[in-house]
Design an enzyme around this catalytic site. Structure first.
Site, PDB file in Angstrom:
ATOM      1  N   LYS A 136       0.849  -1.204   0.000  1.00  0.00           N
ATOM      2  CA  LYS A 136       0.000   0.000   0.000  1.00  0.00           C
ATOM      3  C   LYS A 136       0.882   1.251   0.000  1.00  0.00           C
ATOM      4  CE  LYS A 136      -0.309  -0.592   4.985  1.00  0.00           C
ATOM      5  NZ  LYS A 136      -1.011  -1.325   6.042  1.00  0.00           N
ATOM      6  N   TYR A 149      16.006  28.802  11.483  1.00  0.00           N
ATOM      7  CA  TYR A 149      14.705  29.394  11.828  1.00  0.00           C
ATOM      8  C   TYR A 149      14.456  29.335  13.323  1.00  0.00           C
ATOM      9  CZ  TYR A 149      12.993  29.557   6.990  1.00  0.00           C
ATOM     10  OH  TYR A 149      12.805  29.838   5.671  1.00  0.00           O
TER      11      TYR A 149
HETATM   12  C1  LIG Z   1      -0.304  -2.270   6.750  1.00  0.00           C
HETATM   13  C2  LIG Z   1      -0.893  -3.558   7.107  1.00  0.00           C
HETATM   14  C3  LIG Z   1      -0.096  -4.692   7.312  1.00  0.00           C
HETATM   15  C4  LIG Z   1       1.416  -4.647   7.312  1.00  0.00           C
HETATM   16  O1  LIG Z   1       1.865  -4.101   8.515  1.00  0.00           O
HETATM   17  P1  LIG Z   1       3.441  -3.997   8.848  1.00  0.00           P
HETATM   18  O2  LIG Z   1       3.481  -3.653  10.286  1.00  0.00           O
HETATM   19  O3  LIG Z   1       3.975  -2.902   7.972  1.00  0.00           O
HETATM   20  O4  LIG Z   1       4.034  -5.305   8.524  1.00  0.00           O
HETATM   21  C5  LIG Z   1      -0.732  -5.915   7.517  1.00  0.00           C
HETATM   22  N1  LIG Z   1      -2.084  -6.001   7.563  1.00  0.00           N
HETATM   23  C6  LIG Z   1      -2.887  -4.925   7.413  1.00  0.00           C
HETATM   24  C7  LIG Z   1      -4.354  -5.073   7.489  1.00  0.00           C
HETATM   25  C8  LIG Z   1      -2.314  -3.660   7.192  1.00  0.00           C
HETATM   26  O5  LIG Z   1      -3.119  -2.605   7.054  1.00  0.00           O
END
Ligand SMILES: *Cc1c(COP(=O)(O)O)cnc(C)c1O
Length: 368
Positions: A43, A263
Protein backbone atom coordinates in the site's frame (compact mmCIF):
# COMPACT_ATOMS: atom_id res chain seq x y z
CA UNK A 1 41.98 16.32 -1.20
CA UNK A 2 39.35 19.07 -1.22
CA UNK A 3 36.92 18.20 -4.01
CA UNK A 4 39.66 16.04 -5.51
CA UNK A 5 39.28 13.29 -8.10
CA UNK A 6 38.80 10.60 -5.49
CA UNK A 7 35.90 12.35 -3.75
CA UNK A 8 32.31 11.40 -4.49
CA UNK A 9 30.19 14.42 -5.41
CA UNK A 10 26.41 14.66 -5.28
CA UNK A 11 24.55 17.50 -6.99
CA UNK A 12 21.18 16.91 -5.29
CA UNK A 13 19.58 14.61 -2.76
CA UNK A 14 19.51 11.00 -3.88
CA UNK A 15 17.42 8.00 -2.88
CA UNK A 16 18.73 4.55 -3.69
CA UNK A 17 16.39 1.58 -3.31
CA UNK A 18 18.07 -1.81 -3.12
CA UNK A 19 15.63 -4.29 -4.64
CA UNK A 20 18.06 -7.15 -3.99
CA UNK A 21 17.85 -6.45 -0.27
CA UNK A 22 14.04 -6.28 -0.39
CA UNK A 23 14.15 -9.74 -1.99
CA UNK A 24 16.59 -10.91 0.68
CA UNK A 25 14.21 -9.66 3.39
CA UNK A 26 11.37 -11.60 1.76
CA UNK A 27 13.56 -14.73 1.89
CA UNK A 28 14.38 -14.11 5.56
CA UNK A 29 10.67 -13.94 6.35
CA UNK A 30 9.99 -17.06 4.27
CA UNK A 31 12.70 -18.89 6.27
CA UNK A 32 11.00 -17.84 9.51
CA UNK A 33 7.70 -19.18 8.17
CA UNK A 34 8.66 -22.52 6.74
CA UNK A 35 5.91 -23.57 4.31
CA UNK A 36 3.41 -20.78 5.09
CA UNK A 37 3.42 -18.25 2.25
CA UNK A 38 4.01 -14.55 2.77
CA UNK A 39 1.88 -11.97 0.96
CA UNK A 40 3.34 -8.48 0.52
CA UNK A 41 1.84 -5.25 1.80
CA UNK A 42 2.56 -2.68 -0.89
CA UNK A 43 0.00 0.00 0.00
CA UNK A 44 0.94 3.69 -0.30
CA UNK A 45 3.12 3.14 -3.37
CA UNK A 46 4.98 0.23 -1.79
CA UNK A 47 5.62 2.09 1.48
CA UNK A 48 6.85 5.03 -0.60
CA UNK A 49 9.51 3.07 -2.44
CA UNK A 50 7.72 2.51 -5.77
CA UNK A 51 4.97 -0.07 -6.02
CA UNK A 52 5.92 -1.25 -9.51
CA UNK A 53 9.61 -1.81 -8.82
CA UNK A 54 9.09 -3.30 -5.37
CA UNK A 55 6.24 -5.63 -6.38
CA UNK A 56 7.99 -6.90 -9.51
CA UNK A 57 11.05 -7.76 -7.42
CA UNK A 58 8.88 -9.60 -4.87
CA UNK A 59 7.05 -11.43 -7.64
CA UNK A 60 10.41 -12.62 -8.97
CA UNK A 61 11.17 -13.87 -5.45
CA UNK A 62 8.00 -15.99 -5.50
CA UNK A 63 5.45 -13.70 -3.84
CA UNK A 64 2.01 -14.19 -5.40
CA UNK A 65 -0.40 -12.33 -3.08
CA UNK A 66 -0.36 -8.55 -2.66
CA UNK A 67 -2.39 -6.10 -0.60
CA UNK A 68 -2.95 -2.39 -1.32
CA UNK A 69 -5.26 0.10 0.39
CA UNK A 70 -7.06 1.70 -2.55
CA UNK A 71 -8.63 0.58 -5.80
CA UNK A 72 -6.39 3.02 -7.71
CA UNK A 73 -3.32 1.44 -6.11
CA UNK A 74 -4.64 -1.97 -7.16
CA UNK A 75 -5.14 -0.80 -10.74
CA UNK A 76 -1.57 0.48 -10.88
CA UNK A 77 -0.25 -2.82 -9.51
CA UNK A 78 -2.36 -4.86 -11.94
CA UNK A 79 -0.58 -3.12 -14.87
CA UNK A 80 2.74 -4.64 -13.87
CA UNK A 81 1.58 -7.95 -12.38
CA UNK A 82 -1.10 -9.49 -14.63
CA UNK A 83 -1.24 -12.77 -12.69
CA UNK A 84 -0.92 -11.63 -9.06
CA UNK A 85 -3.69 -12.01 -6.48
CA UNK A 86 -4.35 -8.39 -5.48
CA UNK A 87 -6.45 -7.42 -2.45
CA UNK A 88 -7.83 -3.95 -1.69
CA UNK A 89 -7.95 -3.26 2.06
CA UNK A 90 -10.50 -0.46 1.92
CA UNK A 91 -12.90 -2.97 0.41
CA UNK A 92 -15.80 -2.61 -1.97
CA UNK A 93 -16.76 1.04 -1.71
CA UNK A 94 -20.04 2.00 -3.45
CA UNK A 95 -19.21 2.90 -7.04
CA UNK A 96 -15.96 0.94 -7.27
CA UNK A 97 -17.55 -2.37 -8.32
CA UNK A 98 -16.76 -1.94 -12.01
CA UNK A 99 -13.14 -1.03 -11.34
CA UNK A 100 -12.72 -3.96 -8.97
CA UNK A 101 -14.09 -6.37 -11.56
CA UNK A 102 -12.10 -4.85 -14.44
CA UNK A 103 -8.85 -4.99 -12.48
CA UNK A 104 -9.64 -8.46 -11.06
CA UNK A 105 -9.09 -6.88 -7.65
CA UNK A 106 -10.30 -8.68 -4.54
CA UNK A 107 -12.01 -6.43 -2.01
CA UNK A 108 -11.37 -6.96 1.69
CA UNK A 109 -14.91 -6.74 3.08
CA UNK A 110 -14.84 -4.89 6.39
CA UNK A 111 -18.52 -4.63 7.38
CA UNK A 112 -21.94 -6.16 6.78
CA UNK A 113 -22.66 -3.16 4.52
CA UNK A 114 -19.70 -4.01 2.30
CA UNK A 115 -20.71 -7.68 2.29
CA UNK A 116 -24.25 -6.70 1.24
CA UNK A 117 -22.90 -4.48 -1.55
CA UNK A 118 -20.51 -7.07 -2.95
CA UNK A 119 -23.01 -9.96 -2.78
CA UNK A 120 -25.52 -7.74 -4.61
CA UNK A 121 -22.86 -7.19 -7.27
CA UNK A 122 -22.33 -10.98 -7.43
CA UNK A 123 -26.05 -11.53 -8.04
CA UNK A 124 -25.85 -9.24 -11.09
CA UNK A 125 -23.45 -11.71 -12.73
CA UNK A 126 -23.47 -15.46 -13.01
CA UNK A 127 -20.11 -16.09 -11.33
CA UNK A 128 -19.26 -16.03 -7.64
CA UNK A 129 -17.11 -12.98 -6.84
CA UNK A 130 -13.85 -13.29 -4.92
CA UNK A 131 -13.64 -11.60 -1.54
CA UNK A 132 -11.62 -11.56 1.65
CA UNK A 133 -13.50 -11.04 4.91
CA UNK A 134 -11.87 -8.93 7.61
CA UNK A 135 -12.91 -9.45 11.25
CA UNK A 136 -11.99 -6.95 13.94
CA UNK A 137 -10.52 -8.73 16.97
CA UNK A 138 -9.93 -5.73 19.20
CA UNK A 139 -8.37 -2.91 17.21
CA UNK A 140 -11.68 -1.13 16.52
CA UNK A 141 -10.52 0.25 13.21
CA UNK A 142 -11.48 -1.84 10.18
CA UNK A 143 -13.20 -5.20 10.03
CA UNK A 144 -16.51 -6.68 11.18
CA UNK A 145 -17.27 -5.60 14.73
CA UNK A 146 -18.16 -8.23 17.31
CA UNK A 147 -21.93 -7.86 16.83
CA UNK A 148 -21.54 -8.02 13.04
CA UNK A 149 -19.42 -11.16 13.37
CA UNK A 150 -22.15 -12.75 15.52
CA UNK A 151 -24.79 -11.82 12.93
CA UNK A 152 -22.74 -13.28 10.10
CA UNK A 153 -22.05 -16.44 12.09
CA UNK A 154 -25.75 -17.18 12.61
CA UNK A 155 -26.60 -16.19 9.04
CA UNK A 156 -23.75 -17.38 6.83
CA UNK A 157 -26.07 -17.15 3.82
CA UNK A 158 -25.15 -13.46 3.86
CA UNK A 159 -21.96 -14.61 2.13
CA UNK A 160 -23.82 -16.40 -0.67
CA UNK A 161 -22.42 -15.54 -4.06
CA UNK A 162 -18.93 -14.91 -2.71
CA UNK A 163 -15.82 -16.99 -3.23
CA UNK A 164 -14.14 -16.36 0.14
CA UNK A 165 -10.37 -16.36 -0.44
CA UNK A 166 -9.16 -15.40 3.02
CA UNK A 167 -10.56 -14.61 6.43
CA UNK A 168 -8.29 -12.14 8.16
CA UNK A 169 -7.75 -9.91 11.16
CA UNK A 170 -5.06 -7.41 12.12
CA UNK A 171 -2.92 -7.12 15.25
CA UNK A 172 -2.82 -3.79 17.09
CA UNK A 173 0.19 -4.36 19.37
CA UNK A 174 2.32 -7.02 17.70
CA UNK A 175 5.39 -4.80 18.15
CA UNK A 176 4.93 -4.67 21.93
CA UNK A 177 6.82 -7.44 23.74
CA UNK A 178 4.54 -9.80 25.65
CA UNK A 179 1.41 -7.85 24.75
CA UNK A 180 -1.71 -9.33 26.33
CA UNK A 181 -3.69 -7.75 23.50
CA UNK A 182 -1.89 -9.91 20.90
CA UNK A 183 -2.69 -13.09 22.85
CA UNK A 184 -6.31 -12.02 23.20
CA UNK A 185 -6.59 -11.19 19.48
CA UNK A 186 -5.05 -14.57 18.63
CA UNK A 187 -7.66 -16.37 20.76
CA UNK A 188 -10.50 -14.36 19.18
CA UNK A 189 -9.23 -15.05 15.69
CA UNK A 190 -8.90 -18.79 16.36
CA UNK A 191 -12.55 -18.80 17.41
CA UNK A 192 -13.57 -16.83 14.31
CA UNK A 193 -11.62 -19.22 12.14
CA UNK A 194 -13.54 -22.19 13.56
CA UNK A 195 -16.79 -20.45 12.64
CA UNK A 196 -15.60 -19.42 9.16
CA UNK A 197 -13.48 -22.25 7.73
CA UNK A 198 -13.64 -21.14 4.07
CA UNK A 199 -10.51 -19.90 2.31
CA UNK A 200 -7.24 -19.41 4.13
CA UNK A 201 -6.68 -17.56 7.40
CA UNK A 202 -4.36 -14.60 7.90
CA UNK A 203 -3.53 -12.61 11.04
CA UNK A 204 0.12 -11.55 11.20
CA UNK A 205 1.78 -8.36 9.98
CA UNK A 206 5.60 -8.07 10.13
CA UNK A 207 5.82 -8.07 13.91
CA UNK A 208 3.14 -10.75 14.21
CA UNK A 209 5.28 -13.18 12.20
CA UNK A 210 7.96 -13.04 14.91
CA UNK A 211 5.47 -13.77 17.71
CA UNK A 212 5.64 -17.45 16.78
CA UNK A 213 4.04 -20.09 14.59
CA UNK A 214 0.64 -19.83 16.33
CA UNK A 215 0.26 -16.46 14.63
CA UNK A 216 1.11 -17.67 11.13
CA UNK A 217 -2.10 -19.51 10.10
CA UNK A 218 -2.14 -19.96 6.28
CA UNK A 219 -0.83 -16.59 5.05
CA UNK A 220 1.06 -13.67 6.61
CA UNK A 221 1.07 -10.02 5.51
CA UNK A 222 4.42 -8.31 6.13
CA UNK A 223 4.98 -4.71 5.10
CA UNK A 224 7.62 -2.74 6.97
CA UNK A 225 9.95 -5.71 7.54
CA UNK A 226 10.33 -6.16 3.77
CA UNK A 227 11.65 -2.61 3.65
CA UNK A 228 14.07 -2.90 6.58
CA UNK A 229 12.04 -1.99 9.65
CA UNK A 230 12.51 -4.29 12.60
CA UNK A 231 9.74 -6.83 13.19
CA UNK A 232 11.14 -7.71 16.64
CA UNK A 233 10.28 -6.00 19.87
CA UNK A 234 13.66 -6.78 21.52
CA UNK A 235 15.50 -4.15 19.46
CA UNK A 236 17.42 -6.61 17.28
CA UNK A 237 16.75 -6.47 13.56
CA UNK A 238 17.13 -9.49 11.26
CA UNK A 239 16.15 -7.39 8.21
CA UNK A 240 18.51 -5.54 5.87
CA UNK A 241 18.25 -1.79 5.31
CA UNK A 242 16.81 -1.31 1.83
CA UNK A 243 17.24 2.39 1.14
CA UNK A 244 20.00 4.95 1.24
CA UNK A 245 19.05 8.61 1.43
CA UNK A 246 21.91 11.01 0.82
CA UNK A 247 22.17 14.77 0.39
CA UNK A 248 25.10 16.97 -0.64
CA UNK A 249 26.82 19.66 1.37
CA UNK A 250 26.01 22.98 -0.30
CA UNK A 251 27.80 25.30 2.11
CA UNK A 252 30.16 25.22 5.09
CA UNK A 253 30.75 28.16 7.44
CA UNK A 254 32.75 28.96 10.53
CA UNK A 255 30.63 30.11 13.46
CA UNK A 256 31.52 31.81 16.73
CA UNK A 257 30.50 30.73 20.20
CA UNK A 258 27.04 32.20 20.89
CA UNK A 259 25.92 32.39 17.25
CA UNK A 260 22.44 31.02 16.57
CA UNK A 261 21.47 28.63 13.80
CA UNK A 262 18.39 28.46 11.54
CA UNK A 263 14.70 29.39 11.83
CA UNK A 264 13.59 30.47 15.25
CA UNK A 265 17.20 30.55 16.46
CA UNK A 266 16.56 27.27 18.28
CA UNK A 267 20.24 26.32 18.47
CA UNK A 268 23.06 28.37 19.99
CA UNK A 269 26.69 27.38 19.40
CA UNK A 270 28.30 26.52 22.72
CA UNK A 271 31.79 26.71 21.24
CA UNK A 272 33.31 28.14 18.07
CA UNK A 273 33.01 25.63 15.24
CA UNK A 274 31.69 24.81 11.80
CA UNK A 275 28.23 24.36 10.35
CA UNK A 276 27.50 22.46 7.13
CA UNK A 277 24.24 23.00 5.27
CA UNK A 278 22.92 20.06 3.24
CA UNK A 279 20.33 20.12 0.44
CA UNK A 280 17.41 18.14 1.82
CA UNK A 281 14.46 19.16 3.98
CA UNK A 282 10.90 18.41 4.98
CA UNK A 283 9.70 19.05 1.41
CA UNK A 284 11.65 15.89 0.59
CA UNK A 285 9.78 14.08 3.32
CA UNK A 286 12.57 14.22 5.86
CA UNK A 287 10.68 14.68 9.12
CA UNK A 288 10.72 18.23 10.54
CA UNK A 289 10.45 16.69 13.98
CA UNK A 290 14.10 15.62 13.57
CA UNK A 291 14.96 19.28 14.22
CA UNK A 292 17.68 19.44 16.85
CA UNK A 293 17.31 15.69 17.46
CA UNK A 294 18.45 13.66 14.49
CA UNK A 295 21.92 12.52 13.51
CA UNK A 296 23.44 11.82 10.11
CA UNK A 297 26.55 9.99 8.86
CA UNK A 298 29.36 12.01 7.34
CA UNK A 299 32.87 10.83 6.50
CA UNK A 300 32.93 7.99 9.00
CA UNK A 301 31.16 9.47 12.00
CA UNK A 302 27.73 10.48 13.27
CA UNK A 303 27.03 14.19 13.17
CA UNK A 304 24.14 16.01 14.88
CA UNK A 305 21.39 17.94 13.13
CA UNK A 306 21.27 21.37 14.77
CA UNK A 307 18.48 23.94 14.50
CA UNK A 308 15.26 23.42 12.58
CA UNK A 309 14.87 21.15 9.58
CA UNK A 310 13.67 23.61 6.93
CA UNK A 311 11.87 23.02 3.64
CA UNK A 312 14.94 22.33 1.53
CA UNK A 313 17.85 22.47 3.94
CA UNK A 314 19.27 20.96 7.12
CA UNK A 315 22.16 22.32 9.21
CA UNK A 316 24.76 20.08 10.85
CA UNK A 317 27.39 20.70 13.50
CA UNK A 318 30.52 19.50 11.69
CA UNK A 319 33.06 21.03 14.07
CA UNK A 320 34.63 17.61 14.68
CA UNK A 321 34.77 16.54 11.02
CA UNK A 322 38.13 16.98 9.24
CA UNK A 323 37.84 20.03 6.91
CA UNK A 324 39.08 17.96 3.96
CA UNK A 325 35.81 16.04 4.11
CA UNK A 326 33.66 19.16 4.02
CA UNK A 327 33.75 19.91 0.30
CA UNK A 328 31.00 21.16 -1.97
CA UNK A 329 28.85 18.17 -2.97
CA UNK A 330 30.14 15.86 -0.26
CA UNK A 331 27.52 13.11 0.30
CA UNK A 332 25.89 12.92 3.72
CA UNK A 333 23.86 9.81 4.66
CA UNK A 334 20.53 10.55 6.35
CA UNK A 335 19.10 7.03 6.08
CA UNK A 336 21.01 3.84 5.32
CA UNK A 337 23.29 1.23 6.84
CA UNK A 338 24.72 3.75 9.33
CA UNK A 339 21.35 5.40 9.96
CA UNK A 340 18.73 2.60 10.09
CA UNK A 341 15.17 3.72 9.42
CA UNK A 342 13.95 2.69 12.88
CA UNK A 343 16.61 4.86 14.58
CA UNK A 344 16.05 7.86 12.30
CA UNK A 345 12.30 7.64 12.86
CA UNK A 346 12.62 7.18 16.63
CA UNK A 347 14.80 10.28 16.96
CA UNK A 348 12.09 12.22 15.17
CA UNK A 349 9.36 10.78 17.42
CA UNK A 350 7.93 8.69 14.61
CA UNK A 351 8.01 5.18 13.14
CA UNK A 352 9.78 3.75 10.09
CA UNK A 353 6.47 3.41 8.23
CA UNK A 354 5.80 7.16 8.35
CA UNK A 355 9.37 8.01 7.46
CA UNK A 356 9.32 5.80 4.35
CA UNK A 357 5.90 6.80 3.08
CA UNK A 358 6.76 10.50 3.44
CA UNK A 359 9.77 10.31 1.11
CA UNK A 360 8.63 12.51 -1.75
CA UNK A 361 9.22 12.40 -5.45
CA UNK A 362 11.94 15.06 -5.49
CA UNK A 363 14.91 12.72 -5.22
CA UNK A 364 17.09 11.34 -7.92
CA UNK A 365 15.78 7.80 -7.50
CA UNK A 366 17.97 4.87 -8.35
CA UNK A 367 17.02 1.20 -8.14
CA UNK A 368 19.78 -1.35 -7.71
C1 LIG B 1 -0.30 -2.27 6.75
C2 LIG B 1 -0.89 -3.56 7.11
C3 LIG B 1 -0.10 -4.69 7.31
C4 LIG B 1 1.42 -4.65 7.31
O1 LIG B 1 1.86 -4.10 8.52
P1 LIG B 1 3.44 -4.00 8.85
O2 LIG B 1 3.48 -3.65 10.29
O3 LIG B 1 3.97 -2.90 7.97
O4 LIG B 1 4.03 -5.30 8.52
C5 LIG B 1 -0.73 -5.92 7.52
N1 LIG B 1 -2.08 -6.00 7.56
C6 LIG B 1 -2.89 -4.93 7.41
C7 LIG B 1 -4.35 -5.07 7.49
C8 LIG B 1 -2.31 -3.66 7.19
O5 LIG B 1 -3.12 -2.61 7.05
Amino acid sequence: MKGGMTERILTSSALTVDLGRIRANYRTIQTELGSVPAAAMVKANGYGLGVTEVSSALWDEGCRVFFVAQVAEGEELRECLPDAEIHVLNGAMPGTEEALRAGRLIPVLNSLDQIAGWTAEARRGDQPLPATVHFDTGMSRLGLAQDETATLQTNQALLDGLDVRHVMSHLASADVAGSAQSAQQLASFQEIRRAFPAGSASLANSAGIFLGTAYHFDLVRPGIALFGGTPRSDGSNPMLQTITLEAPIVQVRNVQQGEVIGYGATHTMERPGRVATIAVGYADGFLRSASGAGTVWLAGSMVPIIGRVSMDLITLDVTDVPTGELYLGAPVELIGDHCPIDDVAARAGSIANELLTDLGRRYQRTYV
